[in-house]
Enzyme design. Structure first.
Site, PDB file in Angstrom:
ATOM      1  N   ASP A 196       0.977  -1.130   0.031  1.00 57.79           N
ATOM      2  CA  ASP A 196      -0.056  -0.091  -0.144  1.00 57.79           C
ATOM      3  C   ASP A 196       0.672   1.336  -0.087  1.00 57.79           C
ATOM      4  OD1 ASP A 196      -1.807   1.995   0.571  1.00 57.79           O
ATOM      5  OD2 ASP A 196      -2.601   1.053   2.175  1.00 57.79           O
ATOM      6  N   THR A 227      -9.319   4.484 -18.249  1.00 54.75           N
ATOM      7  CA  THR A 227      -8.874   3.436 -17.311  1.00 54.75           C
ATOM      8  C   THR A 227     -10.058   3.240 -16.163  1.00 54.75           C
ATOM      9  OG1 THR A 227      -8.189   5.210 -15.676  1.00 54.75           O
ATOM     10  CG2 THR A 227      -6.587   4.193 -17.249  1.00 54.75           C
ATOM     11  N   TYR A 266      -8.435  15.688  -5.226  1.00 54.57           N
ATOM     12  CA  TYR A 266      -7.967  15.104  -6.394  1.00 54.57           C
ATOM     13  C   TYR A 266      -7.089  16.368  -7.136  1.00 54.57           C
ATOM     14  CZ  TYR A 266      -6.863  12.260 -10.477  1.00 54.57           C
ATOM     15  OH  TYR A 266      -6.344  11.574 -11.527  1.00 54.57           O
ATOM     16  N   LYS A 298      -2.818  16.451  -7.185  1.00 53.80           N
ATOM     17  CA  LYS A 298      -2.261  16.473  -8.545  1.00 53.80           C
ATOM     18  C   LYS A 298      -1.629  17.664  -8.954  1.00 53.80           C
ATOM     19  CE  LYS A 298      -3.542  12.341  -9.683  1.00 53.80           C
ATOM     20  NZ  LYS A 298      -2.735  11.175  -9.847  1.00 53.80           N
TER      21      LYS A 298
END
Length: 263
Positions: free
Chosen positions: A66, A195, A160, A164
């Site tokens: 992990d 994906t 997110y 990023k």
């Protein structure tokens, strides 16, 4: 798998290697002759990827972990360097998001998990490979960020988007501090890629739109090209998107085949 030999003798460690961009990158680097080690939480998927590479004639191992576990990542980096005598390339591709991602819906545990995987997990991997790369006098770190790392979009959500963006800063900081040690970092910022992570969106793209997005192999080809560059060349960042870029197309147009959309 016909190895071209451009990366023969190199060891490449790929986190998030059990699917998507990570899997495609593992295959691409193995085709170039590298011995790849794929890591992630899903041991069965890692074994599948590694076995497929070996069956095709490449060299690969699976190392489950992990990335949010700092001690596990540190142990993995040390193990790879000791076992292979070198750790030339590290590709940090692990990343997650959640369906309930807007400020109105995002809970703190979800925020913490996204930060732990997307940002801290990359830092842990970088920290794990730096000692061996410094000792070797060089190495390459490829960080898979996102289009939202350069151009934040509402769809990404605050966690997110923030993580990023953080990866872009991390990559540039690595180049600033480690270039004198021969270590290079490249931050890859892909637009929409077909994906599994897209399935976790509040409204996943329909099949006809998925077919127009980037394929993981497209991003993997870019990463392989960076890995094949000579040590004197540092590709600091790459921004790549589908030609039919939904960030540039009005919602009404994105659902139709109008003259303004790319073929």
């Amino acid at each position: 798998m016909t190895a071209t030999g451009t990366l023969k003798g190199k060891t490449a460690w790929i986190t998030g290697g059990g699917s998507g961009i990570g899997e495609a990158t593992a295959r691409a680097l193995a085709e170039a002759g590298a011995h790849v080690i794929v890591s992630g939480r899903r041991a069965a998927e890692l074994d599948r990827v590694a076995a497929g590479i070996r069956t095709a004639g490449g060299h690969a191992d699976a190392l489950p972990l992990d990335v949010a576990d700092a001690q596990a990542v540190a142990r993995a980096g040390a193990e790879i360097a000791t076992t292979h005598g070198t750790l030339d390339i590290m590709v940090a591709s692990a990343g997650i998001n959640v369906p309930n991602r807007a400020f109105a819906d995002l809970d703190i545990p979800s925020w913490d998990r996204i930060v732990a995987v997307n940002l801290s997990g990359v830092m842990y991997a970088v920290s794990a490979v730096l000692p061996s790369m410094r000792s070797a006098g060089g190495g390459l770190v490829v960080i898979v960020s996102s289009w939202v790392g350069r151009h934040a979009v509402k769809l990404g959500g605050p966690a997110y988007n923030a993580t990023k963006h953080g990866l872009v800063a991390l990559g540039h900081s690595l180049n600033m501090e480690e270039c004198a040690n021969g270590i290079r970092a490249c931050v890859v910022m892909p637009g929409e890629v077909a994906t599994d992570i897209l399935a976790k969106r509040p409204a996943p793209p329909p099949p006809e739109e998925l077919a127009r997005l980037l394929d993981p192999s497209d991003v993997a080809r870019m990463i392989r090209a960076v890995c094949e560059m000579p040590p004197r060349a540092c590709v600091n960042e790459i921004l790549i998107s589908p030609t039919w870029n939904r960030n540039f197309i009005a919602p009404s147009e994105a659902a139709t085949d109008t003259p303004r959309t790319a073929p």
